[in-house]
Design a protein around this motif. Structure first.
Motif, mmCIF file in Angstrom:
data_model
loop_
_atom_site.group_PDB
_atom_site.id
_atom_site.type_symbol
_atom_site.label_atom_id
_atom_site.label_comp_id
_atom_site.label_asym_id
_atom_site.label_seq_id
_atom_site.Cartn_x
_atom_site.Cartn_y
_atom_site.Cartn_z
ATOM 1 N N UNK A 49 0.763 -1.212 0.216
ATOM 2 C CA UNK A 49 -0.139 0.274 0.072
ATOM 3 C C UNK A 49 0.892 1.398 -0.011
ATOM 4 N N UNK A 50 0.386 2.312 -0.593
ATOM 5 C CA UNK A 50 1.207 3.678 -0.425
ATOM 6 C C UNK A 50 1.359 4.189 1.040
ATOM 7 N N UNK A 53 -2.039 5.813 2.601
ATOM 8 C CA UNK A 53 -3.014 4.760 2.780
ATOM 9 C C UNK A 53 -2.591 4.256 4.222
ATOM 10 N N UNK A 54 -1.472 4.093 4.302
ATOM 11 C CA UNK A 54 -0.651 3.404 5.669
ATOM 12 C C UNK A 54 -1.016 4.237 6.628
ATOM 13 N N UNK A 55 -0.793 5.605 6.324
ATOM 14 C CA UNK A 55 -0.897 6.852 7.335
ATOM 15 C C UNK A 55 -2.375 6.784 7.753
ATOM 16 N N UNK A 75 10.433 0.584 7.308
ATOM 17 C CA UNK A 75 9.565 1.425 6.396
ATOM 18 C C UNK A 75 8.486 2.129 7.431
ATOM 19 N N UNK A 76 8.192 1.541 8.274
ATOM 20 C CA UNK A 76 6.895 1.944 9.305
ATOM 21 C C UNK A 76 7.348 2.998 10.124
ATOM 22 N N UNK A 77 8.833 2.881 10.545
ATOM 23 C CA UNK A 77 9.065 3.912 11.494
ATOM 24 C C UNK A 77 8.786 5.406 11.663
ATOM 25 N N UNK A 78 8.806 5.724 10.257
ATOM 26 C CA UNK A 78 8.312 7.493 10.174
ATOM 27 C C UNK A 78 6.641 7.453 10.136
#
Length: 494
Positions: A49-50, A53-55, A75-78
């Motif tokens: 997912x972009x 969308x994850x945010x 990738x998820x850290x920020x």
């Protein structure tokens, strides 16, 4: 759902860390051309997912879960810091009040904003010094949803709402304030330009604070146990130019309320249980061209006078009871549920809910004549030993709704004694288009009892051959807020 997948990723990451102390290189997402279910093992649909969308997903998670997504992968850290902040400081954040205070301070210091939601439901007096700093945090930029609840057990209540909370007026969409005193605005108008839902619980308004509040886009307003003067309340409502639903419960400070609104569709109201000269005792619907629902919530406690002068689209009315000593529908007057004059009929009303002592068939017939196009009738029966229902249906003086419109009757607190049977039989034998008559009883409603009731009600002689009679033993409750605010339901009592 994305949320279980997120938790699965989190647990996988934690397991991997426990198995190996070495840092793992970030693994590339497998080929995304393979459609889901094609048999390609290990396809990572979430990481595909972009970021935007994850945010969005992260901002919808509970606060603790949202912060924990930083541990899933590099990738998820920020992402958590990039997602709009959703900060809910209730027991899901920590069961200990002191830890919640520490966490809120830390989160607001680390997150750069903007903010989606801030919910502080139990603000204690010992933490008041921190509230102003929290509300001024850069992390709360563009806040859309605010819920501030001061602890009612602190003495002396109510506490002053932090003036810093008012800085969000230009961006808020949803707001709730509980157990606080609204600050004075020093003759300066405050415009909540985007607010659509507002809940006020245990809030005290001074004349100045209420006079200068404007809610041009507010659609839903709840006021419960609010202290506000009559002029101040009228001024506040006059600033609600888009209001569709209004719920007033147990408020004090005003005795009479006049409603004139071009947009209101639903009003739920009740007076407090206590008595006094400044307590709500009269509601006047002066001009409400869009009003569809008028809902007295606790009529036994007031207001005692309800006047409907102009409501040309009114469809749902009730609960009506003897607690409303005078009900004016145009020029028609009911006094303690008995029709004194029947000079006005309202053909728009489709749903009626009444509390009937006895039950009292004569009183109910008066309402049937006042609302000739009634389709659904709810009767809340209260036993009354002296009541005798001897009224017979006169074909030469037909009741229009029984002839052509009444399709559903629901009777709550049905006992099945002779008084109940005589009342119910009137509808069984005379409602010509009746489709369903439902009896909600505290009895066991076993087969033998139902069989006896069918015989007593003369079901074989029913006026509508297709009418179904159903006996059930249950308690169904629909909250007052839902009845008032959920406008998607044609019948809020169904």
């Amino acid at each position: 759902s994305a949320i279980p997948l997120l938790r699965h990723h989190h647990h996988q990451a934690m397991d991997a860390r426990r198995r190996s102390p070495k840092k793992r290189k970030f693994e590339r997402v497998p080929d995304q051309d393979s459609p889901p279910g094609s048999g390609s093992a290990g396809v990572d649909l979430i990481n595909a997912l972009p970021d935007a969308v994850l945010c969005t997903i992260v901002s919808l998670l509970p606060t603790k879960d949202g912060a924990r997504t930083q541990a899933i992968a590099r990738r998820w850290r920020p992402l958590w810091r990039s997602a709009p902040l959703n900060l809910v400081a209730d027991s899901t954040l920590s069961r200990q009040q002191r830890k919640r205070v520490v966490y809120v301070t830390k989160i607001l210091a680390e997150h750069p904003g903007p903010a989606l939601r801030l919910n502080l439901p139990y603000i204690r007096r010992r933490d008041y010094g921190k509230i102003d700093g929290w509300l001024r945090s850069q992390a709360l930029t563009d806040l859309q949803e605010l819920h501030l609840g001061y602890d009612s057990q602190d003495s002396p209540p109510p506490s002053l709402l932090s003036p810093s909370a008012l800085r969000f007026a230009p961006t808020l969409r949803v707001a709730t304030f509980t157990d606080c005193h609204f600050p004075d605005l020093s003759a300066q108008s405050l415009n909540f330009s985007h607010l659509q839902q507002l809940g006020l619980y245990g809030v005290t308004f001074s004349a100045l604070s209420a006079h200068y509040l404007n809610f041009p886009r507010l659609k839903q307003l709840t006021m419960s146990v609010v202290t506000i003067l009559e002029d101040a309340l009228h001024n506040m409502l006059s600033g609600c130019l888009s209001l569709e639903s209004l719920l007033l419960e147990d408020n004090v400070g005003f005795a009479r309320l006049r409603i004139s609104s071009l947009t209101l569709r639903s009003i739920g109201f009740s007076a407090p249980y206590t008595q006094g000269p400044s307590l709500f005792h009269e509601l006047v619907i002066e001009d409400a061209p869009c009003l569809e629902r008028l809902l007295p919530l606790s009529p036994d406690y007031g207001p005692t006078i309800v006047r409907v002068i102009r409501a040309p689209k009114l469809q749902v009315l009730g609960v009506l009871s003897k607690g409303i000593s005078k009900l004016h529908i145009g020029t028609t007057v009911f006094q303690e549920m008995t029709a004194i004059s029947l000079t006005t009929t309202m053909r728009t009303v489709k749903v009626l809910v009444i509390e009937s002592f006895g039950p009292n068939l004569d009183a109910v017939i008066g309402f049937l004549k006042c609302f000739p196009c009634l389709e659904r009738l709810y009767v809340l029966s209260q036993p009354w030993m002296e009541m005798k229902n001897v009224q017979k249906y006169d074909p030469l003086d037909p009741i229009e709704c029984l002839e052509s419109y009444l399709k559903r009757v629901v009777w709550k607190n049905y006992i099945g004694d002779m008084l109940d049977v005589e009342f119910a039989k009137f509808f069984v034998l005379n409602a010509k288009v009746l489709e369903e008559m439902k009896f909600v009883s505290s009895n066991s409603c076993d087969r033998q009892w139902k069989s006896n009731q069918h015989m007593c009600l003369q079901v074989d002689s029913r006026a509508s051959p297709d009418a179904r009679l159903e006996f059930i033993s249950c308690m169904d409750v629909l909250g007052d807020d839902k009845r008032t605010h959920d406008l998607s339901m044609a019948d809020p009592f169904e």
